[in-house]
Motif scaffolding. Structure first.
Motif, PDB file in Angstrom:
ATOM      1  N   PRO A 236      -9.437   4.728   4.316  1.00 24.83           N
ATOM      2  CA  PRO A 236      -8.859   6.059   4.102  1.00 24.83           C
ATOM      3  C   PRO A 236      -9.482   7.103   5.030  1.00 24.83           C
ATOM      4  CG  PRO A 236     -10.449   5.589   2.398  1.00 24.83           C
ATOM      5  CD  PRO A 236     -10.441   4.400   3.295  1.00 24.83           C
ATOM      6  N   CYS A 237      -9.430   6.848   6.334  1.00 25.13           N
ATOM      7  CA  CYS A 237      -9.975   7.796   7.315  1.00 25.13           C
ATOM      8  C   CYS A 237      -9.251   7.594   8.639  1.00 25.13           C
ATOM      9  CB  CYS A 237     -11.472   7.556   7.500  1.00 25.13           C
ATOM     10  SG  CYS A 237     -12.221   8.678   8.710  1.00 25.13           S
ATOM     11  N   ASP A 238      -8.690   8.657   9.187  1.00 28.91           N
ATOM     12  CA  ASP A 238      -8.001   8.558  10.474  1.00 28.91           C
ATOM     13  C   ASP A 238      -9.008   8.615  11.623  1.00 28.91           C
ATOM     14  OD1 ASP A 238      -5.728   8.544   8.994  1.00 28.91           O
ATOM     15  OD2 ASP A 238      -4.943  10.462   9.715  1.00 28.91           O
ATOM     16  N   VAL A 239      -8.551   8.212  12.803  1.00 29.67           N
ATOM     17  CA  VAL A 239      -9.408   8.195  14.001  1.00 29.67           C
ATOM     18  C   VAL A 239      -8.807   9.144  15.040  1.00 29.67           C
ATOM     19  CG1 VAL A 239     -10.357   6.767  15.852  1.00 29.67           C
ATOM     20  CG2 VAL A 239     -10.085   5.807  13.545  1.00 29.67           C
ATOM     21  N   LEU A 240      -9.600  10.121  15.453  1.00 32.47           N
ATOM     22  CA  LEU A 240      -9.173  11.048  16.503  1.00 32.47           C
ATOM     23  C   LEU A 240      -9.719  10.531  17.831  1.00 32.47           C
ATOM     24  CD1 LEU A 240      -9.830  14.430  14.650  1.00 32.47           C
ATOM     25  CD2 LEU A 240      -7.745  13.055  14.714  1.00 32.47           C
ATOM     26  N   VAL A 241      -8.830  10.427  18.824  1.00 28.17           N
ATOM     27  CA  VAL A 241      -9.173   9.782  20.098  1.00 28.17           C
ATOM     28  C   VAL A 241      -9.097  10.828  21.215  1.00 28.17           C
ATOM     29  CG1 VAL A 241      -8.459   8.005  21.745  1.00 28.17           C
ATOM     30  CG2 VAL A 241      -8.327   7.552  19.278  1.00 28.17           C
ATOM     31  N   CYS A 242     -10.231  11.072  21.884  1.00 27.01           N
ATOM     32  CA  CYS A 242     -10.284  12.074  22.961  1.00 27.01           C
ATOM     33  C   CYS A 242     -10.704  11.409  24.275  1.00 27.01           C
ATOM     34  CB  CYS A 242     -11.335  13.141  22.676  1.00 27.01           C
ATOM     35  SG  CYS A 242     -11.113  14.024  21.150  1.00 27.01           S
TER      36      CYS A 242
ATOM     37  N   LYS B  50     -20.417   8.005  -0.365  1.00 28.17           N
ATOM     38  CA  LYS B  50     -20.950   7.299   0.803  1.00 28.17           C
ATOM     39  C   LYS B  50     -19.941   7.217   1.926  1.00 28.17           C
ATOM     40  CE  LYS B  50     -24.284   4.198  -1.301  1.00 28.17           C
ATOM     41  NZ  LYS B  50     -24.516   2.882  -1.857  1.00 28.17           N
ATOM     42  N   GLU B  51     -18.702   7.599   1.672  1.00 30.44           N
ATOM     43  CA  GLU B  51     -17.659   7.216   2.608  1.00 30.44           C
ATOM     44  C   GLU B  51     -16.630   8.312   2.867  1.00 30.44           C
ATOM     45  OE1 GLU B  51     -17.919   6.450  -0.519  1.00 30.44           O
ATOM     46  OE2 GLU B  51     -15.962   7.047  -1.239  1.00 30.44           O
ATOM     47  N   ALA B  52     -17.054   9.593   2.822  1.00 28.23           N
ATOM     48  CA  ALA B  52     -16.099  10.672   3.087  1.00 28.23           C
ATOM     49  C   ALA B  52     -15.465  10.478   4.469  1.00 28.23           C
ATOM     50  CB  ALA B  52     -16.818  12.024   3.036  1.00 28.23           C
ATOM     51  N   GLY B  53     -14.191  10.827   4.578  1.00 31.17           N
ATOM     52  CA  GLY B  53     -13.498  10.681   5.862  1.00 31.17           C
ATOM     53  C   GLY B  53     -12.516  11.815   6.069  1.00 31.17           C
ATOM     54  N   ILE B  54     -11.734  11.731   7.132  1.00 32.79           N
ATOM     55  CA  ILE B  54     -10.733  12.771   7.399  1.00 32.79           C
ATOM     56  C   ILE B  54      -9.361  12.129   7.534  1.00 32.79           C
ATOM     57  CG2 ILE B  54     -12.295  14.388   8.563  1.00 32.79           C
ATOM     58  CD1 ILE B  54     -10.335  13.012  11.052  1.00 32.79           C
ATOM     59  N   ARG B  55      -8.335  12.921   7.259  1.00 31.27           N
ATOM     60  CA  ARG B  55      -6.973  12.419   7.394  1.00 31.27           C
ATOM     61  C   ARG B  55      -6.094  13.547   7.928  1.00 31.27           C
ATOM     62  NH1 ARG B  55      -5.327   7.403   4.432  1.00 31.27           N
ATOM     63  NH2 ARG B  55      -5.804   6.720   6.532  1.00 31.27           N
ATOM     64  N   ILE B  56      -5.249  13.238   8.902  1.00 29.51           N
ATOM     65  CA  ILE B  56      -4.296  14.220   9.439  1.00 29.51           C
ATOM     66  C   ILE B  56      -3.049  14.194   8.567  1.00 29.51           C
ATOM     67  CG2 ILE B  56      -2.881  14.832  11.450  1.00 29.51           C
ATOM     68  CD1 ILE B  56      -5.957  15.165  11.863  1.00 29.51           C
ATOM     69  N   THR B  57      -2.616  15.379   8.133  1.00 28.36           N
ATOM     70  CA  THR B  57      -1.412  15.434   7.300  1.00 28.36           C
ATOM     71  C   THR B  57      -0.212  15.771   8.188  1.00 28.36           C
ATOM     72  OG1 THR B  57      -1.763  17.768   6.831  1.00 28.36           O
ATOM     73  CG2 THR B  57      -2.725  16.189   5.291  1.00 28.36           C
ATOM     74  N   GLY B  58       0.970  15.597   7.644  1.00 27.89           N
ATOM     75  CA  GLY B  58       2.191  15.908   8.391  1.00 27.89           C
ATOM     76  C   GLY B  58       2.749  14.654   9.030  1.00 27.89           C
ATOM     77  N   HIS B  59       4.030  14.714   9.375  1.00 28.63           N
ATOM     78  CA  HIS B  59       4.692  13.552   9.968  1.00 28.63           C
ATOM     79  C   HIS B  59       5.443  13.989  11.215  1.00 28.63           C
ATOM     80  CE1 HIS B  59       3.866  11.094   6.481  1.00 28.63           C
ATOM     81  NE2 HIS B  59       4.169  12.148   5.758  1.00 28.63           N
ATOM     82  N   PRO B  60       5.220  13.301  12.359  1.00 28.37           N
ATOM     83  CA  PRO B  60       6.012  13.644  13.545  1.00 28.37           C
ATOM     84  C   PRO B  60       7.458  13.227  13.350  1.00 28.37           C
ATOM     85  CG  PRO B  60       4.536  11.803  13.989  1.00 28.37           C
ATOM     86  CD  PRO B  60       4.283  12.209  12.586  1.00 28.37           C
ATOM     87  N   PRO B  61       8.419  13.900  14.051  1.00 29.55           N
ATOM     88  CA  PRO B  61       9.806  13.461  13.986  1.00 29.55           C
ATOM     89  C   PRO B  61       9.905  11.991  14.398  1.00 29.55           C
ATOM     90  CG  PRO B  61       9.585  15.446  15.314  1.00 29.55           C
ATOM     91  CD  PRO B  61       8.210  14.994  14.973  1.00 29.55           C
ATOM     92  N   VAL B  62      10.919  11.293  13.928  1.00 31.87           N
ATOM     93  CA  VAL B  62      11.009   9.834  14.137  1.00 31.87           C
ATOM     94  C   VAL B  62      10.932   9.466  15.608  1.00 31.87           C
ATOM     95  CG1 VAL B  62      12.460   7.796  13.799  1.00 31.87           C
ATOM     96  CG2 VAL B  62      12.303   9.545  12.023  1.00 31.87           C
ATOM     97  N   GLU B  63      11.659  10.227  16.484  1.00 31.23           N
ATOM     98  CA  GLU B  63      11.680   9.849  17.907  1.00 31.23           C
ATOM     99  C   GLU B  63      10.404  10.227  18.644  1.00 31.23           C
ATOM    100  OE1 GLU B  63      14.673  11.965  17.215  1.00 31.23           O
ATOM    101  OE2 GLU B  63      15.496  10.136  16.343  1.00 31.23           O
TER     102      GLU B  63
END
Ligand SMILES: NC(=O)c1ccc[n+]([C@@H]2O[C@H](COP(=O)([O-])OP(=O)(O)OC[C@H]3O[C@@H](n4cnc5c(N)ncnc54)[C@H](OP(=O)(O)O)[C@@H]3O)[C@@H](O)[C@H]2O)c1
Length: 230
Positions: free
Chosen positions: A155-161, A211-224
């Motif tokens: 339950p944690c997203d990964v931000l990639v830079c 022990k395991e706090a994480g982050i999550r991005i909310t919202g959904h991009p358009p299908v295309e």
């Protein structure tokens, strides 16, 4: 990038907590995985433990130099106080490759307080040390190792830079392979935000008995549109 069908991923300093968890998930996904260490025997021991868990001989252990030489993509999981020395020692072996930097610039004992490195972030520091011949990509800093050796969804997203779109794409593919949700978070200059979230999460863990706090991005991009790398 090599023309080999199956890529080799080397996890430098992969004998600690975060490295084996990532190795476990990538080996399950079919990558060749090398655990790197300052001590080859320690790397071999951790690889053997992972193979026992995987019930197959999928992971090997080597010294960090040999591991950096052997890989198509390198992943760095060392404490910040070992970051510069480790990279300086592996600069030649990493030329022409992508380096995924998981390092968070924590300065013990105050690990729940953000410390901004002189270059802006650990990942930018890595890019300065390694030079333009290496594509440094910052990722996985917010994922607690507590999740990675388990088989449940994390339950944690990964931000990639990173400064190269192609390298970010490759790392987003690795995020997917580890059964995580990844987001393209833009250039390496943004890495400080991602690295800086980790001391915040550590502080939340401490204050709330977790022990395991994480982050999550909310919202959904358009299908295309380009969606989350789930
Ligand atoms: N643990 C987590 O949940 C987590 C989550 C997100 C990000 N991170 C970040 O990921 C990185 C690794 O975390 P970790 O918890 O796996 O760290 P760790 O267990 O403390 O250390 C990882 C490995 O780094 C190597 N190392 C330690 N001190 C060193 C030194 N002075 N010089 C060279 N190598 C050294 C060791 O490998 P050898 O002795 O085998 O060489 C060690 O097994 C850190 O920057 C951390 O902030 C951790």
């Amino acid at each position: 990038m090599s023309g080999r069908l199956i890529l080799t991923l080397s996890i430098l300093g992969g004998t600690g907590k975060e490295g084996p968890g990532l190795a476990y998930r990538w080996a399950q996904a079919g990558y060749h995985v090398v655990i790197g260490s300052r001590t080859p025997e320690k790397a071999e021991r951790v690889a053997a433990e992972l193979n026992e868990r995987l019930e197959r001989e999928l992971v090997v252990g080597m010294g960090n130099v040999e591991a950096a030489e052997a890989c198509d993509i390198a992943v760095l999981t060392v404490p910040y106080n070992a970051h510069r020395d480790t990279l300086e020692g592996l600069k030649d072996q990493l030329q022409g490759k992508v380096l995924v930097d998981v390092t968070v610039p924590l300065v013990p004992p105050e690990v729940s307080v953000l410390k901004v490195p002189p270059s802006g972030s650990a990942a930018q520091e890595a890019q300065e040390i390694l030079g333009e011949g290496v594509d440094v990509v910052a990722a996985f800093q917010n994922v607690s190792h507590v999740h990675l050796l388990e088989d449940h969804p994390v339950p944690c997203d990964v931000l990639v830079c990173g400064d190269h779109e192609g390298a970010r794409e490759q790392v987003l593919e690795l995020v997917r392979a580890a059964r995580l949700v990844g987001w393209d978070a833009g250039p390496l200059a943004n890495a400080i935000v991602v690295e800086g979230l980790t001391p915040v999460l550590i502080g939340i863990n401490k204050r709330h008995g977790m022990k395991e706090a994480g982050i999550r991005i909310t919202g959904h991009p358009p299908v295309e549109a380009t969606g989350p790398d789930a």
